[in-house]
Design a protein around this motif. Structure first.
Motif, PDB file in Angstrom:
ATOM      1  N   MET A   1       0.850  -1.170   0.000  1.00 11.53           N
ATOM      2  CA  MET A   1       0.000   0.000   0.000  1.00 11.53           C
ATOM      3  C   MET A   1       0.898   1.237   0.000  1.00 11.53           C
ATOM      4  O   MET A   1       1.840   1.334   0.759  1.00 11.53           O
ATOM      5  CB  MET A   1      -0.885  -0.029   1.244  1.00 11.53           C
ATOM      6  N   SER A   2       0.601   2.178  -0.851  1.00 19.06           N
ATOM      7  CA  SER A   2       1.408   3.392  -0.919  1.00 19.06           C
ATOM      8  C   SER A   2       1.136   4.269   0.289  1.00 19.06           C
ATOM      9  O   SER A   2       0.110   4.170   0.949  1.00 19.06           O
ATOM     10  CB  SER A   2       1.095   4.163  -2.203  1.00 19.06           C
ATOM     11  N   ASP A   3       2.086   5.163   0.578  1.00 17.31           N
ATOM     12  CA  ASP A   3       1.922   6.079   1.703  1.00 17.31           C
ATOM     13  C   ASP A   3       0.678   6.944   1.521  1.00 17.31           C
ATOM     14  O   ASP A   3      -0.029   7.216   2.479  1.00 17.31           O
ATOM     15  CB  ASP A   3       3.165   6.964   1.854  1.00 17.31           C
ATOM     16  N   ASP A   4       0.415   7.400   0.275  1.00 21.39           N
ATOM     17  CA  ASP A   4      -0.755   8.235   0.020  1.00 21.39           C
ATOM     18  C   ASP A   4      -2.054   7.474   0.293  1.00 21.39           C
ATOM     19  O   ASP A   4      -2.987   8.008   0.885  1.00 21.39           O
ATOM     20  CB  ASP A   4      -0.761   8.753  -1.422  1.00 21.39           C
ATOM     21  N   THR A   5      -2.110   6.231  -0.126  1.00 17.27           N
ATOM     22  CA  THR A   5      -3.298   5.412   0.091  1.00 17.27           C
ATOM     23  C   THR A   5      -3.481   5.142   1.576  1.00 17.27           C
ATOM     24  O   THR A   5      -4.596   5.247   2.104  1.00 17.27           O
ATOM     25  CB  THR A   5      -3.194   4.081  -0.681  1.00 17.27           C
ATOM     26  N   PHE A   7      -2.391   6.964   4.050  1.00 21.36           N
ATOM     27  CA  PHE A   7      -2.768   8.229   4.672  1.00 21.36           C
ATOM     28  C   PHE A   7      -4.257   8.489   4.476  1.00 21.36           C
ATOM     29  O   PHE A   7      -4.966   8.857   5.413  1.00 21.36           O
ATOM     30  CB  PHE A   7      -1.937   9.379   4.092  1.00 21.36           C
ATOM     31  N   GLU A   8      -4.752   8.290   3.268  1.00 22.86           N
ATOM     32  CA  GLU A   8      -6.173   8.523   2.983  1.00 22.86           C
ATOM     33  C   GLU A   8      -7.059   7.547   3.759  1.00 22.86           C
ATOM     34  O   GLU A   8      -8.142   7.916   4.220  1.00 22.86           O
ATOM     35  CB  GLU A   8      -6.447   8.449   1.482  1.00 22.86           C
ATOM     36  N   ASP A   9      -6.594   6.302   3.924  1.00 27.48           N
ATOM     37  CA  ASP A   9      -7.358   5.333   4.709  1.00 27.48           C
ATOM     38  C   ASP A   9      -7.448   5.770   6.170  1.00 27.48           C
ATOM     39  O   ASP A   9      -8.524   5.718   6.773  1.00 27.48           O
ATOM     40  CB  ASP A   9      -6.722   3.939   4.632  1.00 27.48           C
ATOM     41  N   GLN A  13     -10.796   6.849   8.316  1.00 25.05           N
ATOM     42  CA  GLN A  13     -11.113   6.210   9.590  1.00 25.05           C
ATOM     43  C   GLN A  13     -11.291   7.261  10.688  1.00 25.05           C
ATOM     44  O   GLN A  13     -12.211   7.162  11.509  1.00 25.05           O
ATOM     45  CB  GLN A  13     -10.014   5.231   9.992  1.00 25.05           C
ATOM     46  N   ALA A  14     -10.420   8.260  10.684  1.00 26.43           N
ATOM     47  CA  ALA A  14     -10.504   9.315  11.697  1.00 26.43           C
ATOM     48  C   ALA A  14     -11.796  10.117  11.539  1.00 26.43           C
ATOM     49  O   ALA A  14     -12.474  10.421  12.528  1.00 26.43           O
ATOM     50  CB  ALA A  14      -9.289  10.234  11.605  1.00 26.43           C
ATOM     51  N   LYS A  15     -12.146  10.455  10.306  1.00 25.58           N
ATOM     52  CA  LYS A  15     -13.388  11.188  10.066  1.00 25.58           C
ATOM     53  C   LYS A  15     -14.588  10.388  10.561  1.00 25.58           C
ATOM     54  O   LYS A  15     -15.505  10.932  11.177  1.00 25.58           O
ATOM     55  CB  LYS A  15     -13.551  11.501   8.584  1.00 25.58           C
TER      56      LYS A  15
END
Length: 90
Positions: A1-5, A7-9, A13-15
């Motif tokens: 999994m890329s860092d960008d992916t 991060f978005e995950d 989850q936080a939202k």
């Protein structure tokens, strides 16, 4: 999994977690691309309970950041304390 992916995950989850109705304490720290910090803290607890909530939140953040860096929790805590002294709460 890329860092960008990843991060978005985590962001998604936080939202989702912020929508929970049974929160007692919340801290949100944002670090913008230009390095500008933005942080928010809210709590329904007071006194000693607030002390414990704050310690738990700091401990969780310290553990995660230490696991993802080359620093020990103690080194990270020392650096964070130095930085906290430099930050102005608005």
């Amino acid at each position: 999994m890329s860092d960008d992916t990843e991060f978005e995950d985590v962001r998604a989850q936080a939202k989702s977690a912020l929508d929970a109705e049974n929160l007692d304490s919340i801290y949100l720290g944002l670090l913008h691309e230009d390095g500008a910090p933005e942080f928010y803290f809210g709590s329904t607890v007071e006194g000693r309970d607030l002390h414990h909530a704050a310690v738990d939140q700091l401990g969780m953040l310290t553990r995660v950041l230490a696991d993802r860096s080359d620093l020990t929790p103690e080194e990270l805590a020392n650096l964070a304390a130095e930085r906290a002294d430099e930050l102005a709460v608005q």
